[in-house]
Design a protein around this motif. Structure first.
Motif, short mmCIF file in Angstrom:
data_model
loop_
_atom_site.label_atom_id
_atom_site.label_comp_id
_atom_site.label_asym_id
_atom_site.label_seq_id
_atom_site.Cartn_x
_atom_site.Cartn_y
_atom_site.Cartn_z
N GLU A 1 0.83 -1.20 0.00
CA GLU A 1 0.00 0.00 0.00
C GLU A 1 0.86 1.24 0.00
N PHE A 2 0.48 2.22 -0.82
CA PHE A 2 1.11 3.53 -0.82
C PHE A 2 0.34 4.44 0.13
N TYR A 3 1.07 5.39 0.72
CA TYR A 3 0.46 6.34 1.64
C TYR A 3 0.86 7.76 1.27
N SER A 4 -0.03 8.68 1.55
CA SER A 4 0.28 10.10 1.43
C SER A 4 1.17 10.53 2.59
N LYS A 5 2.23 11.28 2.30
CA LYS A 5 3.08 11.78 3.38
C LYS A 5 2.34 12.78 4.25
N ALA B 1 -3.34 7.66 -2.63
CA ALA B 1 -2.34 8.43 -1.88
C ALA B 1 -2.09 9.78 -2.54
N TYR B 2 -2.00 9.79 -3.87
CA TYR B 2 -1.82 11.06 -4.58
C TYR B 2 -3.04 11.95 -4.41
N LEU B 3 -4.25 11.35 -4.46
CA LEU B 3 -5.47 12.13 -4.26
C LEU B 3 -5.47 12.74 -2.86
N SER B 4 -5.09 11.95 -1.86
CA SER B 4 -5.05 12.44 -0.48
C SER B 4 -4.01 13.54 -0.31
#
Length: 476
Positions: free
Chosen positions: A238-242, A280-283
């Motif tokens: 899973e990718f996450y927004s920083k 993640a990019y959307l967030s």
């Protein structure tokens, strides 16, 4: 075993119910890894500094004190190593017929008599057997030594210089002591090497930055599955927004991938991996752009001006005659990817807010258009590059809200379809035709790779090459 680090570093982590990524090492992978290891071991042995050896020998008429120093490995040859999967445990490693030719200096003291010279030491037919357990330590791959044994076929010492002829009767004593010393040091050295590798694995960062806005994590979902034919890793990806890490409103689905006998490694990723990156990019609020009139290609049939848009929206030219416009384009929801046999489908929900630009630079809101687009594409690996191409399947445009009253959107929809087909997709496909170079990590690179798109996931069958062992082959 260093190869395992590479496998882990190119995978990701999530908290979904099912793993989003899988890595399967085949028997061919293990055989090829053993060939890499053979070259690496020989190179390491040739560059190893051997500590000096001190001791004493009772020769009946007194004690001879000796020092063997400045020892360097001049030649190294070996058969193997042979590596095999041990079902439910890990990997057995056997090194046989390892022989070393060592040169060094000797010095002796017998009472007030000092002497010295050089020597040639041959250690031959060394055999090492070890069993390694592969496990899971808090989500990280662990490697421990279960057992280790070794045997030395023989040692031959030849002294040169000084009064070396004096020592010929005692060479067998020297040889026995050296043989025993080497025998006692081999397994501790193996265990130390495995411990260092284990430390390296534990130091692999859990969160890996992927550019400015997002990061990914790497954790195993369970202990490795070792069969007599493969080594399987299940990893949640899973990718996450920083800036605002959070879980997406979707989860990973179960999928299975088999090893390929003709390839070292099978790497598979489900739709969840790509979609978590999009979320993640959307967030991170980066899936948006402000489009100004000077960004529109000159040859495009319409520009961001109220007079030109007046042909499609009559009241616009009347309310704001001959004024520039600006568009804020953004993803209204997470773009979602889906994989089916041989194809990639993408659903892109977006919105475009139009505004008038006043002479003082202030923006006056006009209306919002909701865009729903779907695209299909393909991907393959060409010359070690991941390439692809996409085309439009469908695109619809509806009026979401308006500050200037209702109007028909058919003309705007047609214009948008033309813009995407004439400008957006051609530029995207030119970029995708060049593609992305497959990753090289810690000297390892993927070679002879093949990509397949299956229902719900993609899989890459590949071999792995260590650039260091390629160059070492010309040196060893």
């Amino acid at each position: 075993m260093q190869l395992v680090i590479f496998f882990l570093m190119i995978l990701t982590h999530t908290y979904a119910d099912y793993p989003a990524l899988k890595a399967v090492l085949s028997e061919k992978g293990l055989r090829d890894a053993s060939q890499m290891m053979a070259v690496w071991i020989q190179s390491k042995l040739k560059s190893t500094k051997i500590p000096e050896v001190r001791g004493e020998i009772d020769i009946g008429i007194g004690t001879v004190h000796y020092v063997m120093s400045n020892m360097q490995v001049g030649q190294c040859s070996m058969s193997g190593p042979s590596m095999e999967f041990v079902k439910g445990t890990g990997v057995s490693v056997e090194i046989s017929q390892l022989s070393l030719a060592i040169k060094g200096r000797w010095a002796t003291k017998f009472g007030i008599i000092h002497d010295g010279g050089s020597f040639d030491l041959a250690v031959y037919n060394i055999k090492i057997q070890t069993l390694l357990e592969l496990g899971d330590d808090a989500g990280r791959l662990s490697i421990t030594t279960i057992s280790c044994s070794n045997d030395i076929g023989g040692v031959h010492v030849q002294f040169h210089g000084g009064a070396s002829i004096f020592f010929k009767p005692f060479v067998s004593t020297f040889s026995g002591k050296i043989s025993e010393m080497i025998h006692l040091k081999i397994c501790p050295a193996v265990q130390q090497a495995i411990s260092e590798l284990e430390m390296n694995l534990q130091e692999i960062p859990v969160n890996i930055p992927m550019g400015q806005y997002i990061y990914l994590s790497i954790l195993l979902t369970s202990s490795p599955a070792v069969t007599d034919q493969s080594f399987d890793l299940d990893i949640k990806g899973e990718f996450y927004s920083k800036s605002s890490p959070s879980e997406p409103p979707f989860s990973a689905s179960k999928f299975e991938v088999q090893y390929a006998e003709n390839y070292m490694l099978s790497l598979a990723a489900s739709e969840f991996l790509i979609n978590s990156a999009a979320y993640a990019y959307l967030s991170s609020e980066v899936l948006q752009i402000n489009i100004k009139n000077n960004m529109i290609p000159k040859n495009f049939p319409i520009h961001l001006n109220t007079s030109e848009f007046g042909a499609l929206i009559p009241q616009l030219g009347t309310l704001y005659p001959n004024m520039e416009m600006q568009v804020h384009l953004y993803a209204s929801e997470t773009p979602l990817f889906s994989f089916s046999s041989g194809a990639i489908d993408v659903h892109v929900p977006a919105a475009a807010k139009f505004s008038v630009v006043k002479p003082d630079g202030m923006l006056v809101p006009l209306f919002r258009l909701d865009v729903d687009g779907s695209f299909s594409g393909s991907a393959l690996i060409d010359n070690n590059h991941l390439t692809g191409a996409f085309k439009m399947k469908n695109l619809t445009l509806t009026l979401g809200s308006s500050e200037i009253g209702d109007f028909k959107t058919a003309g705007l929809e047609q214009m948008l379809v033309i813009a995407v087909n004439m400008f957006v997709l051609p530029k995207l496909n030119v970029y995708l035709k060049t593609g992305f170079l497959l990753p090289t990590l810690q000297h390892f690179s993927l070679t002879n790779s093949k990509l397949l798109i299956q229902n719900g996931f993609v899989v890459i069958f590949t071999n792995v090459e260590d650039s260091r062992t390629v160059s070492m082959k010309t040196m060893v």
